[in-house]
Design a protein around this motif. Structure first.
Motif, PDB file in Angstrom:
ATOM      1  N   ARG A 419      21.815  67.984  57.376  1.00 50.29           N
ATOM      2  CA  ARG A 419      23.250  68.024  57.678  1.00 50.29           C
ATOM      3  C   ARG A 419      23.713  66.799  58.440  1.00 50.29           C
ATOM      4  NH1 ARG A 419      25.417  73.399  60.276  1.00 50.29           N
ATOM      5  NH2 ARG A 419      27.295  72.101  60.140  1.00 50.29           N
ATOM      6  N   ILE A 420      22.795  66.134  59.135  1.00 47.25           N
ATOM      7  CA  ILE A 420      23.168  64.912  59.849  1.00 47.25           C
ATOM      8  C   ILE A 420      23.779  63.913  58.883  1.00 47.25           C
ATOM      9  CG2 ILE A 420      22.287  62.950  61.183  1.00 47.25           C
ATOM     10  CD1 ILE A 420      20.086  64.793  62.229  1.00 47.25           C
ATOM     11  N   ILE A 421      23.217  63.868  57.661  1.00 50.13           N
ATOM     12  CA  ILE A 421      23.724  62.952  56.644  1.00 50.13           C
ATOM     13  C   ILE A 421      24.891  63.581  55.897  1.00 50.13           C
ATOM     14  CG2 ILE A 421      23.145  61.705  54.521  1.00 50.13           C
ATOM     15  CD1 ILE A 421      20.277  61.520  55.532  1.00 50.13           C
ATOM     16  N   LEU A 422      24.741  64.834  55.486  1.00 55.72           N
ATOM     17  CA  LEU A 422      25.760  65.481  54.666  1.00 55.72           C
ATOM     18  C   LEU A 422      27.080  65.643  55.401  1.00 55.72           C
ATOM     19  CD1 LEU A 422      23.609  68.250  52.931  1.00 55.72           C
ATOM     20  CD2 LEU A 422      24.361  66.067  51.979  1.00 55.72           C
ATOM     21  N   ASP A 423      27.032  65.856  56.716  1.00 55.56           N
ATOM     22  CA  ASP A 423      28.260  66.053  57.476  1.00 55.56           C
ATOM     23  C   ASP A 423      29.001  64.751  57.737  1.00 55.56           C
ATOM     24  OD1 ASP A 423      28.216  68.794  57.615  1.00 55.56           O
ATOM     25  OD2 ASP A 423      27.136  68.880  59.509  1.00 55.56           O
ATOM     26  N   SER A 424      28.415  63.644  57.327  1.00 55.75           N
ATOM     27  CA  SER A 424      29.112  62.361  57.409  1.00 55.75           C
ATOM     28  C   SER A 424      29.650  62.024  56.029  1.00 55.75           C
ATOM     29  CB  SER A 424      28.159  61.256  57.890  1.00 55.75           C
ATOM     30  OG  SER A 424      28.764  59.995  57.752  1.00 55.75           O
ATOM     31  N   GLY A 425      30.946  62.252  55.836  1.00 51.08           N
ATOM     32  CA  GLY A 425      31.542  61.956  54.540  1.00 51.08           C
ATOM     33  C   GLY A 425      31.424  60.499  54.159  1.00 51.08           C
ATOM     34  N   ILE A 426      31.408  59.623  55.168  1.00 55.78           N
ATOM     35  CA  ILE A 426      31.261  58.185  54.904  1.00 55.78           C
ATOM     36  C   ILE A 426      29.899  57.901  54.288  1.00 55.78           C
ATOM     37  CG2 ILE A 426      31.216  55.894  55.966  1.00 55.78           C
ATOM     38  CD1 ILE A 426      33.054  57.034  58.154  1.00 55.78           C
ATOM     39  N   SER A 427      28.852  58.502  54.851  1.00 51.44           N
ATOM     40  CA  SER A 427      27.497  58.257  54.346  1.00 51.44           C
ATOM     41  C   SER A 427      27.302  58.843  52.949  1.00 51.44           C
ATOM     42  CB  SER A 427      26.466  58.856  55.305  1.00 51.44           C
ATOM     43  OG  SER A 427      26.531  58.220  56.559  1.00 51.44           O
ATOM     44  N   THR A 428      27.724  60.101  52.740  1.00 52.53           N
ATOM     45  CA  THR A 428      27.532  60.725  51.438  1.00 52.53           C
ATOM     46  C   THR A 428      28.389  60.047  50.369  1.00 52.53           C
ATOM     47  OG1 THR A 428      29.193  62.388  52.052  1.00 52.53           O
ATOM     48  CG2 THR A 428      26.883  62.966  52.356  1.00 52.53           C
ATOM     49  N   GLY A 429      29.625  59.715  50.719  1.00 52.19           N
ATOM     50  CA  GLY A 429      30.487  59.026  49.765  1.00 52.19           C
ATOM     51  C   GLY A 429      29.951  57.662  49.402  1.00 52.19           C
ATOM     52  N   CYS A 430      29.413  56.961  50.402  1.00 52.82           N
ATOM     53  CA  CYS A 430      28.817  55.644  50.161  1.00 52.82           C
ATOM     54  C   CYS A 430      27.613  55.768  49.240  1.00 52.82           C
ATOM     55  CB  CYS A 430      28.413  55.014  51.488  1.00 52.82           C
ATOM     56  SG  CYS A 430      27.652  53.390  51.349  1.00 52.82           S
ATOM     57  N   LEU A 431      26.763  56.756  49.489  1.00 51.63           N
ATOM     58  CA  LEU A 431      25.577  56.956  48.661  1.00 51.63           C
ATOM     59  C   LEU A 431      25.968  57.257  47.218  1.00 51.63           C
ATOM     60  CD1 LEU A 431      22.507  57.264  48.472  1.00 51.63           C
ATOM     61  CD2 LEU A 431      22.778  59.668  49.107  1.00 51.63           C
ATOM     62  N   VAL A 432      26.956  58.134  47.022  1.00 52.42           N
ATOM     63  CA  VAL A 432      27.421  58.467  45.672  1.00 52.42           C
ATOM     64  C   VAL A 432      27.973  57.235  44.970  1.00 52.42           C
ATOM     65  CG1 VAL A 432      29.159  59.759  44.367  1.00 52.42           C
ATOM     66  CG2 VAL A 432      27.858  60.895  46.175  1.00 52.42           C
ATOM     67  N   ALA A 433      28.768  56.440  45.684  1.00 54.28           N
ATOM     68  CA  ALA A 433      29.356  55.243  45.082  1.00 54.28           C
ATOM     69  C   ALA A 433      28.289  54.241  44.663  1.00 54.28           C
ATOM     70  CB  ALA A 433      30.337  54.601  46.066  1.00 54.28           C
ATOM     71  N   VAL A 434      27.291  54.034  45.516  1.00 49.37           N
ATOM     72  CA  VAL A 434      26.219  53.078  45.201  1.00 49.37           C
ATOM     73  C   VAL A 434      25.421  53.545  43.986  1.00 49.37           C
ATOM     74  CG1 VAL A 434      24.036  52.121  46.026  1.00 49.37           C
ATOM     75  CG2 VAL A 434      26.014  52.149  47.534  1.00 49.37           C
ATOM     76  N   VAL A 435      25.025  54.826  43.989  1.00 52.70           N
ATOM     77  CA  VAL A 435      24.208  55.352  42.886  1.00 52.70           C
ATOM     78  C   VAL A 435      24.979  55.310  41.573  1.00 52.70           C
ATOM     79  CG1 VAL A 435      23.098  57.427  41.980  1.00 52.70           C
ATOM     80  CG2 VAL A 435      22.782  56.797  44.381  1.00 52.70           C
ATOM     81  N   LEU A 436      26.237  55.733  41.584  1.00 50.39           N
ATOM     82  CA  LEU A 436      27.020  55.733  40.343  1.00 50.39           C
ATOM     83  C   LEU A 436      27.315  54.317  39.860  1.00 50.39           C
ATOM     84  CD1 LEU A 436      29.563  58.659  40.881  1.00 50.39           C
ATOM     85  CD2 LEU A 436      27.412  58.649  39.600  1.00 50.39           C
ATOM     86  N   ASN A 437      27.523  53.393  40.799  1.00 53.16           N
ATOM     87  CA  ASN A 437      27.737  52.004  40.385  1.00 53.16           C
ATOM     88  C   ASN A 437      26.511  51.449  39.681  1.00 53.16           C
ATOM     89  OD1 ASN A 437      29.178  49.348  40.444  1.00 53.16           O
ATOM     90  ND2 ASN A 437      27.475  48.814  41.784  1.00 53.16           N
ATOM     91  N   LEU A 438      25.339  51.784  40.194  1.00 55.79           N
ATOM     92  CA  LEU A 438      24.098  51.358  39.539  1.00 55.79           C
ATOM     93  C   LEU A 438      23.966  52.008  38.162  1.00 55.79           C
ATOM     94  CD1 LEU A 438      21.497  51.480  42.471  1.00 55.79           C
ATOM     95  CD2 LEU A 438      22.316  49.458  41.265  1.00 55.79           C
ATOM     96  N   ALA A 439      24.256  53.304  38.100  1.00 56.85           N
ATOM     97  CA  ALA A 439      24.075  54.033  36.847  1.00 56.85           C
ATOM     98  C   ALA A 439      25.038  53.569  35.759  1.00 56.85           C
ATOM     99  CB  ALA A 439      24.262  55.532  37.102  1.00 56.85           C
ATOM    100  N   PHE A 440      26.287  53.323  36.126  1.00 55.14           N
ATOM    101  CA  PHE A 440      27.300  52.994  35.124  1.00 55.14           C
ATOM    102  C   PHE A 440      27.441  51.503  34.848  1.00 55.14           C
ATOM    103  CE2 PHE A 440      28.787  57.268  36.253  1.00 55.14           C
ATOM    104  CZ  PHE A 440      29.080  57.782  34.994  1.00 55.14           C
ATOM    105  N   ASN A 441      27.150  50.677  35.839  1.00 56.80           N
ATOM    106  CA  ASN A 441      27.470  49.258  35.686  1.00 56.80           C
ATOM    107  C   ASN A 441      26.283  48.310  35.726  1.00 56.80           C
ATOM    108  OD1 ASN A 441      30.288  49.674  35.496  1.00 56.80           O
ATOM    109  ND2 ASN A 441      30.428  49.897  37.717  1.00 56.80           N
TER     110      ASN A 441
END
Length: 472
Positions: A419-441
């Motif tokens: 939850r330390i990570i999940l409760d930080s929307g900045i961290s989870t959003g950043c992780l999602v953006a990085v992973v999806l950018n790698l996957a799609f682009n």
């Protein structure tokens, strides 16, 4: 001799605005504005932790002064820099909110009277680890094109807005007057004052409109009984944060692991904040700048427990202040760091700053934090959102990132360390953006960018190439 105005250019004018100095008066007032914007964020964690471990009012006050002192030291280190430590950007450092919940958990499991020593021991180790990992962690810069940084900057602003809204209501949900019409009216009045000042003032006065707005808002609050002057009479003139006031640091494996996770979260958020600030001041951050910035965070965190402080990280609200005022000089923020040190050494001065009521901070915070989100939107304008893949990346990262903002119970049944990570929307959003950018682009389209790419290539939206492949 020609009038100074007629002199073509002083060599100092050739320096980047970030490295230019201001006249003493402007330096002091602009620095004070930064302090006013982040003061509540610095003193809130020690207030919560101090109450959580059962400290007396005097000890909590001491803890607050220590946090101000260590935040000032960390800010000076970040802005002025030594060797390869410090981003040398107008970057404010203070006590990280990410560590509050884990520290309270550590306190519950520690023996009576040993909570703070165990917390301090774990923060020291986590700071040393962060310092050692900084050069490797900062290679992640190549994974932060505009579609990622824009999403993260927008999330930073969105994640901070609830803080301003809470301040506008009074700051303490247990207070009988919380969310009263008078509190909200005071916040609204402060917001209107700031907006009017920004509209009618010019030059330097316009740049410190938020500081003036908070001063006028505080004056309005006095007859309403919203300002408490009692703290001034009780505060001492001088009070040095005695090293290891609460005991020598103790080292617990479980506590160390927990705070190391917090440090990784802080490093992730600081990376995003440095990239956001560098974009705002028009001085792009490369891997070396990110490494130096994170080293300053980590070293500040490792040294803070010596003076009874906690883990330090970037304060995103001050990024909004830079965006609004257009004052890009790092020496302005360094002046703010000096003021924080003085506040830490003089509890009486700290209590004067504390006169600003929470609703007044809330009204000003809406402008500050909203401007951070607006900066993210501006960055996304350069991210090629006409490409459906990039639009999807932004949509998913923002959607996941706002989960803890709109629901503080969404991850309630997850492991407390996770939850330390999940409760930080900045961290989870950043992780999602990085992973999806790698996957799609990147994956299957020329691979991941090389570590040796130039600063210009790092700043250019890599996904544009992917868009061309789709079109063909």
């Amino acid at each position: 001799m020609p009038h100074p105005v007629d002199v073509p250019h002083h060599p100092a004018d050739l320096r980047h605005p970030v490295d230019q100095t201001l006249p003493p008066g402007k330096l002091l007032t602009s620095g004070l504005q930064h302090v006013a914007a982040m003061y509540a964020g610095v003193v809130a964690p020690p207030l919560v932790v101090g109450a959580g471990v059962g400290l007396s009012t005097a000890d909590i006050t001491f803890l607050m002064s220590a946090s101000l002192f260590t935040a000032g030291l960390a800010t000076l280190l970040q802005t002025l820099g030594i060797w390869k430590i410090g981003a040398r950007l107008p970057f404010v450092n203070g006590v990280s909110f990410a560590g509050v919940a884990p520290m309270l958990a550590i306190a519950k499991s520690a023996a009576p009277g040993h909570a703070l020593p165990v917390i301090y021991g774990s923060v020291i180790v986590a700071g040393v680890l962060g310092f050692a990992l900084a050069p490797y962690f900062c290679r992640l810069i190549r994974f932060f094109p505009p579609v990622v940084t824009g999403s993260v900057i927008t999330l930073i602003g969105i994640s901070l807005l609830p803080v301003a809204i809470n301040w506008a209501q009074g700051g303490n949900a247990q207070d009988p007057g919380y969310a009263s019409t008078s509190n909200i009216a005071l916040a609204a009045a402060t917001l209107v004052i700031v907006l009017v000042l920004r509209r009618v003032l010019t030059g330097f006065l316009q740049q410190i409109a938020i500081l003036i707005g908070m001063l006028l808002g505080t004056l309005v609050a006095v007859p309403l009984g919203k300002t408490d002057f009692g703290a001034i009479g009780q505060a001492g003139i001088i009070g040095f944060p005695t090293p290891f006031h609460f005991g020598a640091p103790e080292f617990s494996v479980a506590a160390i692991i927990s705070m190391c996770v917090v440090m990784l979260v802080c490093m992730t958020e600081s990376t995003a904040d440095i990239l956001a600030l560098a974009k705002i001041v028009d001085k792009p951050a490369d891997a070396a700048v990110l490494t130096a910035g994170i080293r300053a965070d980590a070293l500040g965190s490792a040294v803070s427990p010596l003076f009874n402080g906690f883990a330090c990280s970037a304060f995103a609200q001050n990024i909004g202040l830079v965006a609004i005022t257009k004052v890009r000089s790092r020496f302005v923020v360094a002046a703010g760091g000096g003021i924080l040190v003085l506040l830490g050494l003089c509890p009486a001065l700290a209590s004067v700053i504390a006169l600003v009521p929470q609703p007044v901070l809330g009204g000003a915070g809406l402008v500050l934090f909203g401007s951070v989100a607006a900066s993210g939107v501006r960055t996304l304008a350069d991210a090629g959102l006409d490409d459906g893949n990039n639009l999807l990346i932004v949509a998913a990262s923002l959607g996941v990132g706002v989960i803890p903002v709109v629901s503080d119970t969404f991850y309630a049944h997850f492991d407390e360390h996770l939850r330390i990570i999940l409760d930080s929307g900045i961290s989870t959003g950043c992780l999602v953006a990085v992973v999806l950018n790698l996957a799609f682009n990147h994956l299957g389209r020329g691979g991941v960018p090389a570590v040796g790419e130039s600063e210009q290539e790092l700043g250019r939206p890599r996904q544009a190439a992917g868009a061309q492949v789709v079109e063909h």
